[in-house]
Design a protein around this motif. Structure first.
Motif, PDB file in Angstrom:
ATOM      1  N   GLN A 146       0.839  -1.206   0.000  1.00  0.00           N
ATOM      2  CA  GLN A 146       0.000   0.000   0.000  1.00  0.00           C
ATOM      3  C   GLN A 146       0.871   1.252   0.000  1.00  0.00           C
ATOM      4  OE1 GLN A 146      -2.114  -1.092   3.509  1.00  0.00           O
ATOM      5  NE2 GLN A 146      -3.710  -2.204   2.399  1.00  0.00           N
ATOM      6  N   ARG A 147       1.945   1.221   0.790  1.00  0.00           N
ATOM      7  CA  ARG A 147       2.875   2.372   0.818  1.00  0.00           C
ATOM      8  C   ARG A 147       3.469   2.604  -0.563  1.00  0.00           C
ATOM      9  NH1 ARG A 147       4.631   1.101   6.288  1.00  0.00           N
ATOM     10  NH2 ARG A 147       6.162  -0.360   5.500  1.00  0.00           N
ATOM     11  N   GLN A 148       3.821   1.503  -1.216  1.00  0.00           N
ATOM     12  CA  GLN A 148       4.424   1.625  -2.538  1.00  0.00           C
ATOM     13  C   GLN A 148       3.456   2.311  -3.520  1.00  0.00           C
ATOM     14  OE1 GLN A 148       5.913  -2.108  -4.140  1.00  0.00           O
ATOM     15  NE2 GLN A 148       7.680  -0.940  -4.837  1.00  0.00           N
ATOM     16  N   ARG A 149       2.183   1.946  -3.396  1.00  0.00           N
ATOM     17  CA  ARG A 149       1.210   2.573  -4.293  1.00  0.00           C
ATOM     18  C   ARG A 149       0.984   4.045  -3.948  1.00  0.00           C
ATOM     19  NH1 ARG A 149      -3.615  -1.046  -3.785  1.00  0.00           N
ATOM     20  NH2 ARG A 149      -2.418  -2.054  -2.150  1.00  0.00           N
ATOM     21  N   VAL A 150       1.076   4.391  -2.658  1.00  0.00           N
ATOM     22  CA  VAL A 150       0.956   5.808  -2.295  1.00  0.00           C
ATOM     23  C   VAL A 150       2.135   6.595  -2.886  1.00  0.00           C
ATOM     24  CG1 VAL A 150       0.914   7.480  -0.401  1.00  0.00           C
ATOM     25  CG2 VAL A 150      -0.324   5.321  -0.172  1.00  0.00           C
ATOM     26  N   ALA A 151       3.337   5.990  -2.808  1.00  0.00           N
ATOM     27  CA  ALA A 151       4.519   6.660  -3.364  1.00  0.00           C
ATOM     28  C   ALA A 151       4.336   6.880  -4.867  1.00  0.00           C
ATOM     29  CB  ALA A 151       5.773   5.831  -3.096  1.00  0.00           C
ATOM     30  N   LEU A 152       3.752   5.893  -5.529  1.00  0.00           N
ATOM     31  CA  LEU A 152       3.502   6.029  -6.968  1.00  0.00           C
ATOM     32  C   LEU A 152       2.463   7.119  -7.225  1.00  0.00           C
ATOM     33  CD1 LEU A 152       3.879   5.019  -9.858  1.00  0.00           C
ATOM     34  CD2 LEU A 152       2.070   3.358  -9.418  1.00  0.00           C
ATOM     35  N   ALA A 153       1.413   7.122  -6.409  1.00  0.00           N
ATOM     36  CA  ALA A 153       0.372   8.146  -6.561  1.00  0.00           C
ATOM     37  C   ALA A 153       0.990   9.533  -6.436  1.00  0.00           C
ATOM     38  CB  ALA A 153      -0.700   7.951  -5.495  1.00  0.00           C
ATOM     39  N   ARG A 154       1.886   9.689  -5.469  1.00  0.00           N
ATOM     40  CA  ARG A 154       2.502  10.993  -5.263  1.00  0.00           C
ATOM     41  C   ARG A 154       3.317  11.414  -6.485  1.00  0.00           C
ATOM     42  NH1 ARG A 154       6.630  11.707  -0.493  1.00  0.00           N
ATOM     43  NH2 ARG A 154       7.643  10.221  -1.872  1.00  0.00           N
ATOM     44  N   GLU A 174       0.238  -9.882  -7.542  1.00  0.00           N
ATOM     45  CA  GLU A 174       0.021  -9.867  -8.982  1.00  0.00           C
ATOM     46  C   GLU A 174      -1.073  -8.888  -9.418  1.00  0.00           C
ATOM     47  OE1 GLU A 174      -0.447 -13.492 -12.030  1.00  0.00           O
ATOM     48  OE2 GLU A 174       0.827 -13.859 -10.289  1.00  0.00           O
ATOM     49  N   GLY A 175      -2.179  -8.888  -8.639  1.00  0.00           N
ATOM     50  CA  GLY A 175      -3.301  -8.016  -8.994  1.00  0.00           C
ATOM     51  C   GLY A 175      -2.902  -6.551  -8.960  1.00  0.00           C
ATOM     52  N   ASN A 176      -2.218  -6.157  -7.898  1.00  0.00           N
ATOM     53  CA  ASN A 176      -1.812  -4.757  -7.783  1.00  0.00           C
ATOM     54  C   ASN A 176      -0.694  -4.408  -8.752  1.00  0.00           C
ATOM     55  OD1 ASN A 176      -3.515  -3.420  -5.852  1.00  0.00           O
ATOM     56  ND2 ASN A 176      -2.728  -4.906  -4.383  1.00  0.00           N
ATOM     57  N   THR A 177       0.134  -5.394  -9.079  1.00  0.00           N
ATOM     58  CA  THR A 177       1.166  -5.153 -10.084  1.00  0.00           C
ATOM     59  C   THR A 177       0.518  -4.804 -11.421  1.00  0.00           C
ATOM     60  OG1 THR A 177       2.778  -6.615  -9.037  1.00  0.00           O
ATOM     61  CG2 THR A 177       3.089  -6.197 -11.372  1.00  0.00           C
ATOM     62  N   SER A 178      -0.509  -5.560 -11.830  1.00  0.00           N
ATOM     63  CA  SER A 178      -1.137  -5.221 -13.112  1.00  0.00           C
ATOM     64  C   SER A 178      -1.825  -3.873 -13.033  1.00  0.00           C
ATOM     65  CB  SER A 178      -2.156  -6.245 -13.610  1.00  0.00           C
ATOM     66  OG  SER A 178      -2.202  -7.362 -12.832  1.00  0.00           O
ATOM     67  N   ARG A 179      -2.427  -3.577 -11.884  1.00  0.00           N
ATOM     68  CA  ARG A 179      -3.082  -2.294 -11.734  1.00  0.00           C
ATOM     69  C   ARG A 179      -2.084  -1.144 -11.909  1.00  0.00           C
ATOM     70  NH1 ARG A 179      -7.812  -1.355  -7.679  1.00  0.00           N
ATOM     71  NH2 ARG A 179      -6.848  -2.861  -6.323  1.00  0.00           N
ATOM     72  N   VAL A 180      -0.936  -1.287 -11.241  1.00  0.00           N
ATOM     73  CA  VAL A 180       0.097  -0.255 -11.325  1.00  0.00           C
ATOM     74  C   VAL A 180       0.664  -0.166 -12.749  1.00  0.00           C
ATOM     75  CG1 VAL A 180       2.488   0.214 -10.629  1.00  0.00           C
ATOM     76  CG2 VAL A 180       0.744  -0.195  -8.899  1.00  0.00           C
ATOM     77  N   MET A 181       0.864  -1.315 -13.373  1.00  0.00           N
ATOM     78  CA  MET A 181       1.450  -1.293 -14.708  1.00  0.00           C
ATOM     79  C   MET A 181       0.480  -0.708 -15.736  1.00  0.00           C
ATOM     80  SD  MET A 181       4.427  -1.940 -14.091  1.00  0.00           S
ATOM     81  CE  MET A 181       4.956  -1.658 -15.780  1.00  0.00           C
ATOM     82  N   GLU A 182      -0.828  -0.950 -15.514  1.00  0.00           N
ATOM     83  CA  GLU A 182      -1.799  -0.323 -16.418  1.00  0.00           C
ATOM     84  C   GLU A 182      -1.762   1.195 -16.274  1.00  0.00           C
ATOM     85  OE1 GLU A 182      -5.363  -2.603 -15.615  1.00  0.00           O
ATOM     86  OE2 GLU A 182      -4.281  -4.319 -16.504  1.00  0.00           O
ATOM     87  N   LEU A 183      -1.530   1.626 -15.053  1.00  0.00           N
ATOM     88  CA  LEU A 183      -1.402   3.062 -14.828  1.00  0.00           C
ATOM     89  C   LEU A 183      -0.167   3.623 -15.552  1.00  0.00           C
ATOM     90  CD1 LEU A 183      -3.090   4.981 -13.107  1.00  0.00           C
ATOM     91  CD2 LEU A 183      -1.340   4.818 -11.376  1.00  0.00           C
ATOM     92  N   PHE A 184       0.953   2.911 -15.456  1.00  0.00           N
ATOM     93  CA  PHE A 184       2.154   3.344 -16.181  1.00  0.00           C
ATOM     94  C   PHE A 184       1.885   3.382 -17.682  1.00  0.00           C
ATOM     95  CE2 PHE A 184       4.839   2.365 -12.418  1.00  0.00           C
ATOM     96  CZ  PHE A 184       5.606   3.514 -12.440  1.00  0.00           C
ATOM     97  N   GLN A 185       1.147   2.364 -18.156  1.00  0.00           N
ATOM     98  CA  GLN A 185       0.856   2.331 -19.581  1.00  0.00           C
ATOM     99  C   GLN A 185       0.002   3.544 -19.993  1.00  0.00           C
ATOM    100  OE1 GLN A 185      -0.722  -1.508 -20.804  1.00  0.00           O
ATOM    101  NE2 GLN A 185       1.153  -1.663 -22.018  1.00  0.00           N
TER     102      GLN A 185
END
Ligand code: ATP
Ligand code: MG
Length: 226
Positions: A146-154, A174-185
């Protein structure tokens, strides 16, 4: 757009020296999406830190649109970084005393974004990362992922054209990895330049280009036009 020429970094210790980067050269076009891979200790973080102006090279140059960032004064470098680069650190770097909301508000305050817009942008990015229930928590009340995703959000809220991310999915399932990678995409489609370190082949597959480091040397490049 980004040109790295003969970049070498030597860390000098009391007893011995470590050559973390050894004569690395490559160039990237604006809007590239690049994955940097390699074993632990191969120099990935060192490379990203130098690209982001967080660390200096021992030799070689890093040109952004022809300007050598190594030659900028501290003030100029600071300005350049603020305007161009957002960093997702390997170890999150959230402010412990701030809630998630306040951590995310910092880059928006730095851009003088109005309160109403801040609220809207923060709630949107938290939603897209599945974090809306944690808005008013403190970082140490969150899991590593969750912290990692907050850092990405920031870093997304910084709106910089270049995003440098050090293992942004390192602590994610895995689920959150795809979520984050879709955001990068999606950010890539918006035209951002993304350089991302990963150990995960599946994550690297989202990028259009791959750079492979071994013992500080760039031993393989694939994809892209250059
Ligand atoms: N501040 C430092 N002082 C001395 N040596 C360092 C320093 N930072 C990194 N090194 C050394 O430089 C080399 C490259 O480190 P770097 O952090 O770039 O590796 P990495 O590829 O990011 O590894 P990891 O996948 O474990 O994060 C390593 O041998 C490391 O021990
Ligand atoms: Mg690293």
């Amino acid at each position: 757009m980004i040109q790295v020429n003969h970049l070498t970094k030597v860390y000098k210790g009391k007893m011995f020296e470590t050559k973390a980067l050894d004569d690395v050269s490559f160039s990237l076009q604006e809007g590239s999406f690049v994955a940097v891979m390699g074993d632990s200790g191969s120099g990935k973080t060192t490379l990203l830190n130098i690209l982001g102006g967080m660390d200096s090279a021992t030799q070689g140059e890093v040109l952004f649109f022809g300007t050598d960032t190594q030659k900028l004064s501290p003030g100029q470098l600071d300005k350049f970084r603020k305007e161009n680069i957002s960093f997702v650190f390997q170890h999150f770097a959230l402010i412990d005393e701030y809630t998630v909301y306040e951590n995310l508000e910092a880059p928006l305050l730095a851009r003088n974004v109005k309160k109403k817009v801040r609220k809207k942008e923060i709630s949107e990015v938290l939603k897209s990362l599945g974090l809306e229930d944690f808005t008013y928590q403190l970082p140490d009340q969150l899991s590593g992922g969750q912290r990692q995703r907050v850092a990405l959000a920031r870093s997304i809220l910084c709106k910089a054209p270049i995003i440098l991310a050090d293992e942004p999915t390192g602590a994610l399932d895995e689920g959150n990895t795809s979520r984050v990678m879709e955001l990068f995409q999606a950010l890539h489609k918006e035209g951002k330049t993304i350089i991302l370190i990963t150990h995960d082949e599946k994550v690297a597959a989202y990028a259009e280009r791959m750079l492979l480091l071994r013992d500080g040397r760039l031993i393989k490049q694939s994809g892209g036009q250059e």
